[in-house]
Motif scaffolding. Structure first.
Motif, mmCIF file in Angstrom:
data_model
loop_
_atom_site.group_PDB
_atom_site.id
_atom_site.type_symbol
_atom_site.label_atom_id
_atom_site.label_comp_id
_atom_site.label_asym_id
_atom_site.label_seq_id
_atom_site.Cartn_x
_atom_site.Cartn_y
_atom_site.Cartn_z
ATOM 1 N N SER A 1 0.797 -1.086 0.007
ATOM 2 C CA SER A 1 0.155 0.106 0.074
ATOM 3 C C SER A 1 0.926 1.400 -0.030
ATOM 4 C CB SER A 1 -1.021 0.068 1.278
ATOM 5 O OG SER A 1 -1.942 -0.817 1.055
ATOM 6 N N SER A 2 2.098 1.398 -0.396
ATOM 7 C CA SER A 2 2.947 2.366 -0.622
ATOM 8 C C SER A 2 2.358 2.895 -1.606
ATOM 9 C CB SER A 2 4.254 2.024 -0.312
ATOM 10 O OG SER A 2 4.807 0.968 -1.589
ATOM 11 N N GLY A 3 1.666 2.640 -2.701
ATOM 12 C CA GLY A 3 1.391 3.322 -3.680
ATOM 13 C C GLY A 3 1.917 2.706 -5.116
ATOM 14 N N LYS A 4 2.759 1.425 -4.966
ATOM 15 C CA LYS A 4 3.453 0.892 -6.266
ATOM 16 C C LYS A 4 2.544 1.099 -7.584
ATOM 17 C CE LYS A 4 4.156 -2.722 -4.097
ATOM 18 N NZ LYS A 4 3.555 -2.440 -2.833
ATOM 19 N N SER A 5 1.364 0.561 -7.372
ATOM 20 C CA SER A 5 0.510 0.194 -8.379
ATOM 21 C C SER A 5 0.137 1.603 -9.019
ATOM 22 C CB SER A 5 -0.791 -0.566 -8.200
ATOM 23 O OG SER A 5 -0.374 -2.001 -7.622
ATOM 24 N N SER A 6 0.064 2.429 -8.266
ATOM 25 C CA SER A 6 -0.595 3.694 -8.493
ATOM 26 C C SER A 6 0.630 4.680 -9.297
ATOM 27 C CB SER A 6 -0.861 4.617 -7.003
ATOM 28 O OG SER A 6 -1.717 4.048 -6.352
ATOM 29 N N ARG B 1 -6.063 -1.123 -7.568
ATOM 30 C CA ARG B 1 -5.352 -0.446 -6.353
ATOM 31 C C ARG B 1 -6.137 -0.410 -5.317
ATOM 32 N NH1 ARG B 1 -5.883 4.284 -9.722
ATOM 33 N NH2 ARG B 1 -7.592 2.664 -10.231
ATOM 34 N N GLY B 2 -5.659 -0.216 -4.133
ATOM 35 C CA GLY B 2 -6.441 -0.126 -3.058
ATOM 36 C C GLY B 2 -5.652 -0.451 -1.744
ATOM 37 N N LYS C 1 2.339 9.776 -1.704
ATOM 38 C CA LYS C 1 1.552 10.184 -0.605
ATOM 39 C C LYS C 1 2.007 11.635 -0.144
ATOM 40 C CE LYS C 1 -0.198 5.586 0.104
ATOM 41 N NZ LYS C 1 -0.809 4.605 1.118
ATOM 42 N N ASP D 1 0.778 14.192 -0.077
ATOM 43 C CA ASP D 1 -0.173 15.012 0.500
ATOM 44 C C ASP D 1 -0.915 14.755 1.609
ATOM 45 O OD1 ASP D 1 -0.994 12.531 -1.015
ATOM 46 O OD2 ASP D 1 -3.116 13.060 -1.062
ATOM 47 N N VAL E 1 2.264 12.751 -6.080
ATOM 48 C CA VAL E 1 0.954 12.740 -5.536
ATOM 49 C C VAL E 1 0.282 11.682 -6.289
ATOM 50 C CG1 VAL E 1 -0.927 13.839 -4.408
ATOM 51 C CG2 VAL E 1 1.261 15.119 -4.233
ATOM 52 N N ASN E 2 -0.292 10.637 -5.800
ATOM 53 C CA ASN E 2 -1.190 9.932 -6.654
ATOM 54 C C ASN E 2 -2.718 10.157 -6.096
ATOM 55 O OD1 ASN E 2 0.840 8.577 -8.278
ATOM 56 N ND2 ASN E 2 1.285 7.251 -6.266
ATOM 57 N N ARG E 3 -3.483 9.342 -6.860
ATOM 58 C CA ARG E 3 -4.999 9.490 -6.637
ATOM 59 C C ARG E 3 -5.251 8.962 -5.049
ATOM 60 N NH1 ARG E 3 -7.330 7.544 -11.888
ATOM 61 N NH2 ARG E 3 -5.462 6.512 -11.874
ATOM 62 N N SER E 4 -6.002 9.468 -4.369
ATOM 63 C CA SER E 4 -6.471 8.651 -3.134
ATOM 64 C C SER E 4 -7.294 7.715 -3.660
ATOM 65 C CB SER E 4 -6.755 9.731 -2.186
ATOM 66 O OG SER E 4 -7.871 10.315 -2.557
ATOM 67 N N GLN E 5 -7.723 7.177 -2.460
ATOM 68 C CA GLN E 5 -8.967 6.166 -2.565
ATOM 69 C C GLN E 5 -10.058 6.750 -2.937
ATOM 70 O OE1 GLN E 5 -8.090 2.808 -2.576
ATOM 71 N NE2 GLN E 5 -9.973 2.690 -3.249
ATOM 72 N N ILE F 1 -10.005 7.443 -6.663
ATOM 73 C CA ILE F 1 -10.231 6.199 -7.329
ATOM 74 C C ILE F 1 -11.900 5.912 -7.461
ATOM 75 C CG2 ILE F 1 -10.055 4.027 -7.464
ATOM 76 C CD1 ILE F 1 -7.187 4.516 -6.019
HETATM 77 P P1 GDP Z 1 0.355 -0.825 -3.858
HETATM 78 O O1 GDP Z 1 -0.239 -1.482 -2.746
HETATM 79 O O2 GDP Z 1 1.672 -0.422 -3.254
HETATM 80 O O3 GDP Z 1 0.098 -1.066 -5.126
HETATM 81 O O4 GDP Z 1 -0.341 0.577 -3.273
HETATM 82 P P2 GDP Z 1 -1.716 1.187 -4.033
HETATM 83 O O5 GDP Z 1 -1.307 1.739 -5.488
HETATM 84 O O6 GDP Z 1 -2.641 0.090 -4.536
HETATM 85 O O7 GDP Z 1 -2.306 2.466 -3.531
HETATM 86 C C1 GDP Z 1 -2.609 1.981 -1.952
HETATM 87 C C2 GDP Z 1 -3.786 3.306 -1.685
HETATM 88 O O8 GDP Z 1 -2.844 4.223 -1.594
HETATM 89 C C3 GDP Z 1 -4.742 3.429 -2.717
HETATM 90 O O9 GDP Z 1 -5.825 3.444 -2.184
HETATM 91 C C4 GDP Z 1 -4.255 4.803 -3.162
HETATM 92 O O10 GDP Z 1 -5.376 5.558 -3.796
HETATM 93 C C5 GDP Z 1 -3.560 5.300 -2.270
HETATM 94 N N1 GDP Z 1 -2.555 6.025 -2.679
HETATM 95 C C6 GDP Z 1 -1.313 5.855 -3.241
HETATM 96 N N2 GDP Z 1 -0.719 6.886 -3.764
HETATM 97 C C7 GDP Z 1 -1.324 7.968 -2.966
HETATM 98 C C8 GDP Z 1 -1.149 9.594 -2.813
HETATM 99 O O11 GDP Z 1 0.048 9.819 -3.529
HETATM 100 N N3 GDP Z 1 -1.961 10.073 -2.241
HETATM 101 C C9 GDP Z 1 -2.813 9.663 -1.676
HETATM 102 N N4 GDP Z 1 -3.878 10.594 -1.103
HETATM 103 N N5 GDP Z 1 -3.249 8.279 -1.723
HETATM 104 C C10 GDP Z 1 -2.568 7.555 -2.420
#
Ligand code: GDP
Ligand code: MG
Length: 697
Positions: A35-40, A53-54, A215, A217, A244-248, A251
């Motif tokens: 959940s560090s935001g890799k997929s994002s 993602r999630g 993240k 933000d 800064v990626n999209r938050s949940q 999404i």
């Molecule tokens: P992964 O498990 O590393 O692949 O992470 P995901 O891409 O699935 O992201 C996990 C969650 O973090 C998702 O709900 C994203 O929306 C959220 N997220 C990822 N990057 C950011 C960010 O830069 N800002 C915010 N607000 N949310 C983020």
């Protein structure tokens, strides 16, 4: 990433021409905790919503996402074939040919496929899902999304989940041709970054590790990522880029990637104005671009070498095909001249192409003259086909109604001519053999020497025809000459020939001897054959004559004196009947002798045979010498000298030009292909030079 497209496209053309695999652009692999935001991050790089993602463990199998660039024109093809409507589509390895145009559907398929292998309860698997995205807006690049690093097993996860995921990650990032995006969320402590830790294991020098801070933000109020982004916490050689990626919520509300990027930009401007232009998704993409370009640049020298080698190969291939004909008459003349020269060279032994498998050309003609023909002549028996009876009959016939006192010369002439005639057949055969060889040389020249001829099958046939008919025309002339050579020998039997002197001396001596014998025999009136009294006398006479005329003559003399049986042993080839029932001596081939030969008959035969043999050898030597000369003059040299003018005379006509110089379709096509290839290679080389100079470095 789009900036790479034109370069990669250009290179793609290069690769297509060179027939090489595309430069293997490094795979981009994301690592980081769950959940560090890799997929994002991956998704915003691709600019499309495709990855699930999630929160929690979402990515549970490696996803190998292969981006495939397609040309605008190519797009239509699958559209027609597959009924695709749209400019982008995806394909999974596991669903074979199924085409996905709805990216929502792709995400669902990833989820479904993840569950199929890993189960629905947070299990993970190292079996990758392969997804290809075809789009005109992507570069050929492979991105790998991996499950996040986790510590505590949840759901169906095994106890050693941490180790399993680590191994899975290491498997992908240890590939030296991969770029590691080490993702760390800004709201965690960079110093504890598992992503950087695992990246260092495989890339201790940090040559291919890029740190991404997500993240931004979501940081606690009152804190910022300034120190982290400046590299003051942990320096990363290739850079630390905050995004800064999209938050949940974003999404869930289906916020568009483009909107998100705009908002990210506004956020960075506001929060990190000094660093805004060195962070953000766009900058991340540019940085990756640069890394990829560096990689490409490193590959260029080898590619360039390869192009040069290929270009050289095609150039020489093209050269061997010859230029397309522009000036037809010049080309025709040139080919004819070259062929004629090659033909002559093959005869002279100065041809460029030296045959090593067998004798050919001049060497073979030489062989025919000296081995084939020479040996054949040498094997001709001077007395072949001539029996003692034949000789005897000839002698008797020559004397006519009168009984002869001496061996009549006419019989010698008659018989020797008959023997000489036997030389004609092998001589004519020699002409034939040389003629055949000359014919063979045509083929040799057109196959090996005059490459151009292969281009023009009609000209080839015409040349063969002209040379063949020239050879054919010379054949009767040469045959005539050879026939004449034998006829000349037959025309005049030169018994005064210096080499014949010995033998003719024998004849004279023999005649002399006979005369004396006759004179001696007359008074006593004793028949020569029976006279015992004559023995002592004749032997004394013979002794006198012997001294001058050689050994064989003494044998003739002895023939009169010694018993027939002894004589037969001394000279076994002479047919003789034993006079007193002694050992019978016959020739290998029995001669139909119905009666005994008298001693005189014996002697006469022997004399004649000796003479024939001696004279025959002289003539045979002449023929052996003169026939090759005649063949050379009348056939070989004549053809050699006339070939060029004959070819020009018959083929160099305006009316024939077009027809003769029609290339075989095959050849025209092959040349075009080679020329196209060469052009493409030259262009490829140019493209590479351009890429090298481009400001992108
Ligand atoms: P992964 O498990 O590393 O692949 O992470 P995901 O891409 O699935 O992201 C996990 C969650 O973090 C998702 O709900 C994203 O929306 C959220 N997220 C990822 N990057 C950011 C960010 O830069 N800002 C915010 N607000 N949310 C983020
Ligand atoms: Mg993920």
């Amino acid at each position: 990433m789009e900036a790479l497209i034109p370069v990669i496209n250009k290179l793609q053309d290069v690769f297509n021409t060179v027939g090489a695999d595309t430069i293997q652009l490094p795979q981009i692999v994301v690592v980081g905790t769950q959940s560090s935001g890799k997929s994002s991050v991956l998704e915003s790089l691709v600019g499309r919503d495709i990855l699930p993602r999630g929160t929690g463990v979402v990515t549970r199998r490696p996803l190998v996402l292969q981006l495939v660039h397609i040309d605008q024109e190519d797009r239509r093809k699958p559209t027609e074939e597959n009924g695709i409507d749209g400019e982008e589509w995806g394909k999974f390895l596991h669903t074979k040919n199924k085409i996905y145009t709805d990216f929502e559907e792709i995400r669902h398929e990833i989820e479904a496929e993840t569950e199929r292998i890993s189960g629905s309860n947070k299990g993970i698997s190292d079996e990758p899902i392969h997804l290809k995205i075809f789009s005109p807006q992507v570069v050929n690049l492979t991105l790998v999304d991996l499950p996040g690093i986790t510590k505590v097993p949840v759901g169906d996860q095994p106890k050693d989940i941490e180790i399993q995921i680590r191994e899975l990650i290491l498997k992908y990032i240890s590939n030296p041709n991969s770029i590691i995006l080490a993702v760390t969320a800004a709201n965690t402590d960079m110093a504890t970054s598992e992503a950087l830790k695992v990246a260092r294991e495989v890339d201790p020098d940090g040559r291919r590790t890029l740190a991404v801070i997500t993240k931004l933000d979501l940081m606690d109020a009152g804190t910022d990522a300034m120190d982290v982004l400046m590299g003051r916490v942990i320096p990363v050689k290739l850079g630390i880029i905050g995004v800064v990626n999209r938050s949940q919520l974003d999404i869930n509300q289906k916020k568009l990637v483009a909107d998100s990027i705009r908002d990210e930009h506004a956020f960075l401007q506001k929060k990190y104005p000094s660093l805004a232009n060195r962070n953000g998704t766009k900058y991340l993409a540019r940085t990756l671009n640069r890394l990829l370009m560096h990689h490409i640049r490193d590959c260029l020298p080898e590619l360039k070498t390869r192009i040069n080698v290929l270009a050289a190969q095609y150039q020489s291939l093209l050269n061997s095909y010859g230029e397309p004909v522009e000036d037809k008459s010049a080309t025709l003349l040139q080919i004819i001249t070259k062929f004629a020269a090659e033909y002559c060279n093959t005869i002279e032994g100065t041809a460029k192409y030296i045959e090593t498998a067998e004798l050919c050309g001049g060497a073979r003609i030489c062989y025919i003259f000296h081995e084939t023909f020479g040996r054949t002549l040498e094997s001709v028996d001077p007395l072949g086909g001539l029996t003692t009876i034949d000789v005897l009959t000839a002698i008797r016939n020559a004397t006519g109604p009168r009984p002869a006192l001496f061996v009549p010369e006419v019989s010698f002439e008659l018989l020797v001519k008959r023997q000489i005639k036997r030389l004609e057949e092998p001589s004519l055969r020699c002409v034939e053999l040389v003629h055949e060889e000359m014919q063979r040389i045509i083929q040799h020249c057109s196959n090996y020497s005059t490459q151009e001829l292969l281009r023009f099958p009609k000209l080839h046939d015409a040349i063969v025809e002209v040379v063949t008919s020239l050879l054919r025309k010379r054949l009767p002339v040469t045959n005539e000459m050879v026939h004449n050579l034998v006829a000349i020998e037959l025309a005049y039997i030169n018994t005064k020939h210096p080499d014949f002197a010995d033998a003719s001396g024998l004849m004279n001596n023999n005649i002399e001897e006979q005369r004396r014998n006759r004179l001696r025999d007359l008074p006593s009136a004793v028949p020569r054959d029976k006279g015992a009294a004559s023995v002592s006398q004749s032997s004394s006479v013979s002794d006198q004559t012997d001294s001058g005329t050689g050994n064989w003559r003494s044998m003739v003399r002895k023939g009169e004196e010694v018993p027939a049986g002894d004589r037969a042993m001394a000279q076994p080839l002479i047919t003789a009947s034993p006079q007193k029932g002694h050992a019978v001596n016959l020739l290998d081939v029995p001669v139909p002798v119905s009666r005994k030969l008298s001693a005189r008959e014996q002697r006469d035969c022997e004399v004649i045979e000796r003479l024939i043999k001696s004279y025959f050898l002289i003539v045979r030597k002449n023929i052996q010498d003169s026939v090759p000369k005649a063949v050379m003059h009348f056939l070989v040299n004549h053809v050699k000298d006339c070939l060029q003018s004959e070819l020009v005379g018959q083929l160099y006509k305006t009316t024939l030009l077009g027809d003769l110089l029609t290339e075989s379709e095959d050849m025209a096509q092959r040349r075009n292909e080679a020329a196209d290839m060469l052009k493409a290679l030259q262009k490829a080389s140019q493209v590479i030079a351009e890429i090298r100079e481009t400001h992108l470095w």
